[in-house]
Design an enzyme around this catalytic site. Structure first.
Site, PDB file in Angstrom:
ATOM      1  N   LYS A 128     -46.693 -21.232 -56.191  1.00 32.50           N
ATOM      2  CA  LYS A 128     -48.037 -21.178 -56.780  1.00 32.50           C
ATOM      3  C   LYS A 128     -48.022 -21.769 -58.182  1.00 32.50           C
ATOM      4  O   LYS A 128     -47.175 -21.392 -58.994  1.00 32.50           O
ATOM      5  CB  LYS A 128     -48.474 -19.700 -56.884  1.00 32.50           C
ATOM      6  CG  LYS A 128     -49.586 -19.314 -55.937  1.00 32.50           C
ATOM      7  CD  LYS A 128     -50.077 -17.913 -56.274  1.00 32.50           C
ATOM      8  CE  LYS A 128     -51.038 -17.370 -55.243  1.00 32.50           C
ATOM      9  NZ  LYS A 128     -51.445 -16.000 -55.526  1.00 32.50           N
ATOM     10  N   ARG A 130     -62.472  -6.664 -53.589  1.00 35.59           N
ATOM     11  CA  ARG A 130     -63.785  -7.045 -54.131  1.00 35.59           C
ATOM     12  C   ARG A 130     -64.719  -7.234 -52.952  1.00 35.59           C
ATOM     13  O   ARG A 130     -65.081  -6.291 -52.291  1.00 35.59           O
ATOM     14  CB  ARG A 130     -63.673  -8.329 -54.969  1.00 35.59           C
ATOM     15  CG  ARG A 130     -63.103  -8.077 -56.349  1.00 35.59           C
ATOM     16  CD  ARG A 130     -62.519  -9.319 -56.945  1.00 35.59           C
ATOM     17  NE  ARG A 130     -61.357  -9.762 -56.171  1.00 35.59           N
ATOM     18  CZ  ARG A 130     -60.566 -10.741 -56.526  1.00 35.59           C
ATOM     19  NH1 ARG A 130     -60.809 -11.407 -57.614  1.00 35.59           N
ATOM     20  NH2 ARG A 130     -59.526 -11.061 -55.795  1.00 35.59           N
ATOM     21  N   SER A 155     -59.062 -13.984 -61.699  1.00 40.12           N
ATOM     22  CA  SER A 155     -58.299 -14.836 -62.620  1.00 40.12           C
ATOM     23  C   SER A 155     -58.826 -16.265 -62.562  1.00 40.12           C
ATOM     24  O   SER A 155     -58.922 -16.940 -63.594  1.00 40.12           O
ATOM     25  CB  SER A 155     -56.810 -14.810 -62.254  1.00 40.12           C
ATOM     26  OG  SER A 155     -56.315 -13.504 -62.330  1.00 40.12           O
TER      27      SER A 155
HETATM   28  P1  ADP Z   1     -52.730 -12.115 -55.853  1.00 40.72           P
HETATM   29  O1  ADP Z   1     -52.496 -13.505 -56.358  1.00 40.72           O
HETATM   30  O2  ADP Z   1     -51.509 -11.396 -55.453  1.00 40.72           O
HETATM   31  O3  ADP Z   1     -53.858 -11.947 -54.867  1.00 40.72           O
HETATM   32  P2  ADP Z   1     -54.273 -11.233 -58.169  1.00 40.72           P
HETATM   33  O4  ADP Z   1     -53.600 -11.266 -59.483  1.00 40.72           O
HETATM   34  O5  ADP Z   1     -55.343 -12.229 -57.931  1.00 40.72           O
HETATM   35  O6  ADP Z   1     -53.113 -11.282 -57.142  1.00 40.72           O
HETATM   36  O7  ADP Z   1     -54.880  -9.772 -57.902  1.00 40.72           O
HETATM   37  C1  ADP Z   1     -54.055  -8.658 -57.690  1.00 40.72           C
HETATM   38  C2  ADP Z   1     -54.841  -7.610 -56.917  1.00 40.72           C
HETATM   39  O8  ADP Z   1     -55.957  -7.169 -57.700  1.00 40.72           O
HETATM   40  C3  ADP Z   1     -55.433  -8.093 -55.585  1.00 40.72           C
HETATM   41  O9  ADP Z   1     -55.378  -7.027 -54.661  1.00 40.72           O
HETATM   42  C4  ADP Z   1     -56.859  -8.418 -55.927  1.00 40.72           C
HETATM   43  O10 ADP Z   1     -57.719  -8.272 -54.800  1.00 40.72           O
HETATM   44  C5  ADP Z   1     -57.158  -7.337 -56.971  1.00 40.72           C
HETATM   45  N1  ADP Z   1     -58.234  -7.741 -57.872  1.00 40.72           N
HETATM   46  C6  ADP Z   1     -58.340  -8.871 -58.599  1.00 40.72           C
HETATM   47  N2  ADP Z   1     -59.474  -8.897 -59.326  1.00 40.72           N
HETATM   48  C7  ADP Z   1     -60.126  -7.732 -59.051  1.00 40.72           C
HETATM   49  C8  ADP Z   1     -61.374  -7.166 -59.453  1.00 40.72           C
HETATM   50  N3  ADP Z   1     -62.210  -7.798 -60.280  1.00 40.72           N
HETATM   51  N4  ADP Z   1     -61.698  -5.942 -58.963  1.00 40.72           N
HETATM   52  C9  ADP Z   1     -60.879  -5.318 -58.106  1.00 40.72           C
HETATM   53  N5  ADP Z   1     -59.686  -5.789 -57.663  1.00 40.72           N
HETATM   54  C10 ADP Z   1     -59.321  -6.986 -58.119  1.00 40.72           C
END
Ligand code: ADP
Length: 158
Positions: free
Chosen positions: A41, A90, A128
């Site tokens: 990634k 989400r 993100s």
């Molecule tokens: P990955 O790349 O492993 O999916 P992320 O850093 O994007 O990891 O997110 C980690 C976790 O947090 C995932 O389960 C994602 O769904 C959750 N997550 C990210 N943003 C939010 C948000 N705004 N509200 C709730 N959960 C979130």
């Protein structure tokens, strides 16, 4: 002690992640926020930068630890004696991916369960990728991320 792992890319850590973490640490004795290192990634922040951001943002939280790991989260969880992995949900769009991930984890390690927390309405649009896109185009993202993320962006000149 009931330990849980909250893994993610956290590139960068957002207030959405923070919300899930706060709710998880009210349920578990200890939560380890794990920067999952995935060489395939492309990330904006290096693993070291992501760890630094997290350590700064979470330094007041006594039952929270920050670490990184390259490999299966279930292997890390086993090593740390954790029986639960936290994830956030989400929109429905998250469900399919998370369901598949949960099944893969169960296949790799049946003794470890996933626990899901639903995004709060006010955080449900934060990801993100959204933060990166807004920041790249000059928008103010300071209400979407902890201050340590803004500082890290400034240090990088982004
Ligand atoms: P990955 O790349 O492993 O999916 P992320 O850093 O994007 O990891 O997110 C980690 C976790 O947090 C995932 O389960 C994602 O769904 C959750 N997550 C990210 N943003 C939010 C948000 N705004 N509200 C709730 N959960 C979130």
């Amino acid at each position: 002690m009931n330990v849980a792992i909250y893994p993610g890319s956290f590139d960068p850590f957002t207030n959405g992640h923070l919300d899930i973490l706060n709710r998880a640490r009210a349920v578990f004795d200890r939560v380890i926020v794990l920067v999952a290192v995935n060489g395939a990634k492309k990330s904006e922040f290096s693993t070291a930068e992501r760890l630094e951001i997290l350590r700064e943002a979470l330094k007041e939280m006594e039952n929270v630890e920050v670490d990184s790991y390259e490999g299966l989260t279930v292997d890390y969880a086993k090593r740390r004696g954790a029986k639960h992995i936290i994830r956030g949900l989400r929109a429905v769009t998250d469900f399919e991916y998370e369901f598949q991930l949960a099944s893969a984890n169960r296949f790799a390690c049946p003794g470890i369960d996933m626990v899901f927390f639903m995004a709060s309405a006010e955080n449900s649009f934060i990801s993100s990728s959204v933060v990166k896109e807004l920041r790249r185009n000059g928008a103010d993202v300071s209400s979407l991320v902890p201050e340590s993320v803004i500082k890290a962006y400034e240090r990088k000149g982004l």
